[in-house]
Design a protein around this motif. Structure first.
Motif, mmCIF file in Angstrom:
data_model
loop_
_atom_site.group_PDB
_atom_site.id
_atom_site.type_symbol
_atom_site.label_atom_id
_atom_site.label_comp_id
_atom_site.label_asym_id
_atom_site.label_seq_id
_atom_site.Cartn_x
_atom_site.Cartn_y
_atom_site.Cartn_z
ATOM 1 N N GLU A 169 -58.652 23.917 100.160
ATOM 2 C CA GLU A 169 -57.404 24.447 100.342
ATOM 3 C C GLU A 169 -56.558 23.201 100.557
ATOM 4 O O GLU A 169 -55.414 23.011 100.110
ATOM 5 C CB GLU A 169 -57.297 25.368 101.202
ATOM 6 C CG GLU A 169 -58.015 27.098 100.411
ATOM 7 C CD GLU A 169 -57.773 28.090 101.600
ATOM 8 O OE1 GLU A 169 -57.875 29.199 100.861
ATOM 9 O OE2 GLU A 169 -57.754 27.801 102.640
ATOM 10 N N GLU A 170 -57.092 22.268 101.582
ATOM 11 C CA GLU A 170 -56.372 21.181 101.913
ATOM 12 C C GLU A 170 -56.217 19.964 101.002
ATOM 13 O O GLU A 170 -55.459 19.105 101.203
ATOM 14 C CB GLU A 170 -56.822 20.665 103.474
ATOM 15 C CG GLU A 170 -56.604 21.486 104.465
ATOM 16 C CD GLU A 170 -55.344 21.546 104.858
ATOM 17 O OE1 GLU A 170 -54.833 20.279 105.454
ATOM 18 O OE2 GLU A 170 -54.270 22.468 104.770
ATOM 19 N N ARG A 182 -61.451 20.250 113.187
ATOM 20 C CA ARG A 182 -61.349 21.475 112.473
ATOM 21 C C ARG A 182 -62.428 22.149 112.468
ATOM 22 O O ARG A 182 -62.385 23.416 112.460
ATOM 23 C CB ARG A 182 -60.717 20.858 110.971
ATOM 24 C CG ARG A 182 -60.807 22.123 110.118
ATOM 25 C CD ARG A 182 -59.518 23.042 110.456
ATOM 26 N NE ARG A 182 -59.589 24.221 109.539
ATOM 27 C CZ ARG A 182 -58.533 25.136 109.383
ATOM 28 N NH1 ARG A 182 -57.526 24.777 110.185
ATOM 29 N NH2 ARG A 182 -58.662 26.497 108.997
ATOM 30 N N GLN A 199 -54.371 11.930 102.534
ATOM 31 C CA GLN A 199 -54.714 12.696 101.229
ATOM 32 C C GLN A 199 -54.642 11.435 100.160
ATOM 33 O O GLN A 199 -53.724 10.771 100.034
ATOM 34 C CB GLN A 199 -54.020 13.919 100.953
ATOM 35 C CG GLN A 199 -54.335 14.850 102.325
ATOM 36 C CD GLN A 199 -55.591 15.523 102.249
ATOM 37 O OE1 GLN A 199 -56.285 15.266 101.190
ATOM 38 N NE2 GLN A 199 -56.114 16.125 103.258
ATOM 39 N N GLN A 210 -49.899 19.367 99.161
ATOM 40 C CA GLN A 210 -50.862 18.653 100.250
ATOM 41 C C GLN A 210 -49.871 18.717 101.541
ATOM 42 O O GLN A 210 -48.531 18.510 101.485
ATOM 43 C CB GLN A 210 -51.149 17.465 99.768
ATOM 44 C CG GLN A 210 -52.191 17.051 98.820
ATOM 45 C CD GLN A 210 -52.310 15.665 98.273
ATOM 46 O OE1 GLN A 210 -52.671 14.765 99.277
ATOM 47 N NE2 GLN A 210 -52.326 15.437 97.212
ATOM 48 N N PRO A 211 -50.268 18.924 102.801
ATOM 49 C CA PRO A 211 -49.758 18.640 103.903
ATOM 50 C C PRO A 211 -49.001 17.492 104.193
ATOM 51 O O PRO A 211 -49.573 16.292 103.804
ATOM 52 C CB PRO A 211 -50.677 18.999 105.159
ATOM 53 C CG PRO A 211 -52.085 18.585 104.464
ATOM 54 C CD PRO A 211 -52.005 18.878 102.952
ATOM 55 N N TRP A 269 -61.654 25.339 103.531
ATOM 56 C CA TRP A 269 -60.331 24.641 103.886
ATOM 57 C C TRP A 269 -60.504 23.444 103.282
ATOM 58 O O TRP A 269 -59.231 22.745 103.066
ATOM 59 C CB TRP A 269 -60.509 24.628 105.434
ATOM 60 C CG TRP A 269 -59.800 23.715 106.038
ATOM 61 C CD1 TRP A 269 -58.308 24.124 106.419
ATOM 62 C CD2 TRP A 269 -59.777 22.367 106.567
ATOM 63 N NE1 TRP A 269 -57.666 23.124 106.973
ATOM 64 C CE2 TRP A 269 -58.505 21.832 106.901
ATOM 65 C CE3 TRP A 269 -60.850 21.452 106.367
ATOM 66 C CZ2 TRP A 269 -58.352 20.577 107.680
ATOM 67 C CZ3 TRP A 269 -60.701 20.177 107.012
ATOM 68 C CH2 TRP A 269 -59.260 19.725 107.446
ATOM 69 N N SER A 319 -50.559 17.343 109.419
ATOM 70 C CA SER A 319 -51.837 17.239 109.940
ATOM 71 C C SER A 319 -52.184 15.748 109.764
ATOM 72 O O SER A 319 -51.319 15.300 108.736
ATOM 73 C CB SER A 319 -52.795 17.863 108.798
ATOM 74 O OG SER A 319 -52.964 17.134 107.742
ATOM 75 N N ILE A 341 -59.846 11.454 104.489
ATOM 76 C CA ILE A 341 -59.494 12.271 105.724
ATOM 77 C C ILE A 341 -60.314 11.837 106.903
ATOM 78 O O ILE A 341 -61.341 11.003 106.903
ATOM 79 C CB ILE A 341 -60.280 13.683 105.655
ATOM 80 C CG1 ILE A 341 -59.807 14.661 106.796
ATOM 81 C CG2 ILE A 341 -61.553 13.609 105.458
ATOM 82 C CD1 ILE A 341 -60.270 16.134 106.679
#
Length: 735
Positions: A374-375, A542, A404, A394-395, A371, A400, A534
């Protein structure tokens, strides 16, 4: 003034205990001399495998007479109370002194004159006190007296005592051993009795009998001799301070000797060879001109052999060869089994009764590591401090709360490969725990997994991540920067923190049985050194999800809700960061000023702290702080919180207009800088408020009799306070 010598000779004192024992003997002895008021000069203490020794320089011949005064009962107290006081002092009623108590009555006092004591009597007391109250980590009783729990405990049976004041013996007895002036020299070179003349000839007389009593001198001999032996063979000694102390603690007459082992053993990983030589045999190892481990070692003999040590070296070579043969057997046997085939065995190892098996932990870490890639939190290379916007894929902020950094160009296939590598490494990272080599040398966990992964053809990034995923293991350790390693290491440490906080097993006081503080420092170093953007509470939440929720919350073994665990871990990391930064010289009040804003992104938090420290050190910073404090005090006194839009129903003073214009300029500039994570720029924008706020206070009356003016001016100060708080809570800053 006379020197005093004390030597306590016993059977072998473990090397690891000698340095502390030497210091403890000096401390106990000095404390007793001070308590009995005997003047003395310098104190020297020594330790060898067979003796603790102490030399006290310039000891006075006697203590000074002392007068002690003790308060007793009132003069008209019952006779029973007065008699009890007399018994405790050893005086008669006529020897007591009556003094007015200031209330019309009298109180009895005993004035006890204590004559000076001769030095030998005080030294006997200090010797007995040191021997009887000595605190060895491990001790024993011996002989017929050992049937009594009142008998003396010592690290090994006490065999001889030397106690001399000048040239005279200080007579006393401990554990059936009488003090005297006789000791023994080296066990082999001079086992006969040695008569001493006192502290003046103690060190040199023992040196003549092949005993070097000073541990520092022995360490110097070993260090120099080992380097010279290696250099003579064209090699370089691999230095090891811990091993140096241990060898010095094993010898009274150290003689470093170079030996060789079969080159075929170099096929075994060098760390295995070094650990085998160090742990099992206390040998130093050497490197060749190419920097690689050479087939040579240095042992330390405790004898000056007639053949130059040839027989000693030969014997040590045979012993090391046997040890290395065992190590090679473990290594070659382990290579026959692939790491994934060892994974089922992890299901039989309990990580913690409430947190499942090691296999459960591996599954959680693998999912979290994937994760993280992937994030886009862990990217293909460490990213610089981010600019505006987010990288592709990116989200969004609504998806979220992860903050980032823009990703370097990386195709979906590339990111997928990175995620696969991170998951693969995490699933294999703990497999070496069940190998023969790690069973023999637990210190090699992770390292051996890396070797085995490389040997079975795993991707180099995977093998490196397995090797280094425990890093960093403390302050000063290397911090991984390879993305796959970072993902696995961070996931492993966060999973540990979340798990133990989830079962209410966080550190308390000085107790930290699961090394969570070390794990926390590791997380901080990974986040900061790799600039991982983060929020720590989001990362913890998470980690808590998935396996933990499915398998443990439902089973009723969790004591926290999801959000509480995440918050607890975040606060714990913030506290670790505060401790770490204080040790690095950052002012605690500046850390508190930023922490109080509730910034969960630890990279941003630290950047704010450093920018604030630099700003407060400038004249603009100090003056703005003074203006802020004055404004905050006025607002607090008036109980004023509102910083809403200011309505001016009157003609403002020029200084009011200047402050409003400065706020209109500084607020957006500071906000933009914060958005770019340019905290230095935000501070520079706020510096523009310095002159207007100074002028405002010089020319404007805040608490004007006109309610409209008062309200507007208080709102200006509140707006100024709010602008400053976008960077830090200046109320926490001292000065």
């Amino acid at each position: 003034m006379t020197d005093f010598l004390l030597e306590l000779r016993s059977e072998e004192i473990p090397a690891r205990m000698q340095e502390k024992a030497r210091a403890d003997l000096a401390s106990l002895f000095e404390a007793r001399l001070r308590a009995l008021n005997l003047e003395y000069g310098a104190v020297e203490s020594y330790a060898t495998p067979r003796r603790l020794a102490l030399i006290v320089r310039d000891v006075a011949d006697a203590t000074q007479p002392m007068s002690e005064e003790r308060k007793g009962p009132r003069a008209d107290a019952p006779d029973q109370a007065i008699q009890g006081f007399l018994r405790s002092t050893g005086l008669t009623r006529e020897q007591l002194v009556a003094r007015d108590d200031g209330k019309g009555g009298q109180v009895l006092f005993a004035v006890i004159e204590r004559p000076g004591l001769d030095a030998p009597a005080v030294l006997i007391s200090a010797c007995m006190n040191a021997i009887q109250s000595f605190g060895w980590p491990k001790s024993m009783r011996w002989g017929d007296a050992s049937i009594s729990t009142e008998s003396l405990r010592w690290v090994r049976p006490l065999q001889g005592i030397v106690a001399m004041f000048g040239e005279k013996i200080v007579p006393f007895e401990a554990a059936g051993v009488k003090s005297g002036a006789t000791t023994v020299g080296h066990r082999f070179h001079h086992p006969a009795a040695v008569t001493l003349g006192g502290a003046s000839d103690y060190i040199e007389k023992l040196r003549a009998c092949h005993v070097i009593v000073d541990g520092a001198e022995r360490r110097g001999i070993i260090a120099l001799g080992a380097k010279m032996a290696a250099a003579k063979a064209g090699l370089t000694l691999i230095e090891d301070d811990g091993l140096l102390y241990e060898n010095a603690g094993l010898t009274e007459w150290p003689v470093p000797l170079l030996g060789r082992f079969d080159e075929d053993f170099l096929a075994v990983p060098p760390e295995v060879i070094q650990l085998t030589a160090r742990v099992n045999q206390k040998y130093f190892v050497c490197a060749g001109k190419d920097g690689k481990l050479a087939n040579a070692f240095v042992c330390t003999a405790n004898i000056d052999a007639a053949d130059g040590g040839a027989k000693i070296v030969e014997g040590n070579q045979k012993v090391l060869a046997a040890r290395l043969s065992d190590a090679r057997f473990f290594y070659e046997t382990d290579l026959k089994t692939r790491l994934e085939d060892l994974q089922p065995k992890l299901e039989k190892i309990v990580f913690h009764e409430k947190l499942g098996t090691v296999a459960d932990k591996v599954d959680r870490v693998a999912k979290l590591a994937r994760w993280l890639v992937e994030e886009g939190i862990v990217t293909s290379s460490p990213s610089p401090l981010r600019g505006e916007g987010r990288g592709e894929g990116q989200p969004s902020s609504s998806a979220s709360p992860a903050a980032q950094a823009p990703l370097p160009t990386l195709s979906p296939e590339g990111r997928g490969l990175l995620a696969d590598q991170a998951e693969r490494a995490a699933r294999l990272a703990k497999a070496d725990l069940v190998t023969g080599m790690v069973g023999e040398f637990p210190e090699l966990q992770g390292l051996m997994g890396g070797y085995y992964a490389a040997a079975q053809g795993e991707d180099p990034a995977v093998a490196e991540a397995i090797r280094d995923h425990y890093k960093p293991v403390g302050q000063g350790d290397d911090v991984p920067t390879a993305p796959v390693t970072v993902a696995v290491s961070l996931a492993d440490k966060i999973d540990t923190l979340v798990g133990f906080f989830g079962i209410n097993q966080g550190p308390t006081g000085s107790k930290d049985p699961y090394a969570l503080r070390r794990a926390g420092i590791g997380v901080l170093q990974l986040l900061i050194d790799n600039n991982l953007q983060i929020e720590s509470d989001y990362l913890a939440a998470r980690a808590f999800g998935g396996k933990y929720v499915d398998h443990f919350v439902g089973a009723g073994t969790w004591d926290h809700a999801n959000t509480n665990v995440a918050t607890d871990v975040m606060l714990f990391l913030v506290e670790r960061l505060k401790v770490q930064q204080r040790e690095a010289g950052v002012r605690h009040d500046l850390i508190d000023a930023v922490v109080s804003l509730g910034e969960p992104n630890l990279v941003r938090l630290l950047a704010r702290v450093h920018a604030l420290q630099a700003f407060i050190g400038t004249e603009d910073g100090r003056n703005l702080l003074a203006g802020y404090k004055r404004a905050a005090n006025i607002l607090k006194k008036e109980g004023w919180e509102s910083a809403d839009k200011i309505s001016l129903s009157y003609t403002p003073e020029p200084e009011e207009n200047a402050l409003l214009q400065a706020l209109d300029s500084a607020e957006p500039l500071a906000a933009q800088a914060i958005g770019r994570e340019d905290f230095e720029g935000a501070m520079a924008a706020l510096a523009g408020l310095r002159a207007p706020i100074d002028a405002f206070f010089d020319k404007v009356i805040v608490n004007d009799s006109d309610p409209a003016k008062r309200e507007a001016r208080l709102s200006m100060l509140a707006r100024m306070r709010a602008a400053v708080h976008t960077v830090a809570d200046f109320s926490k800053i001292e000065g």
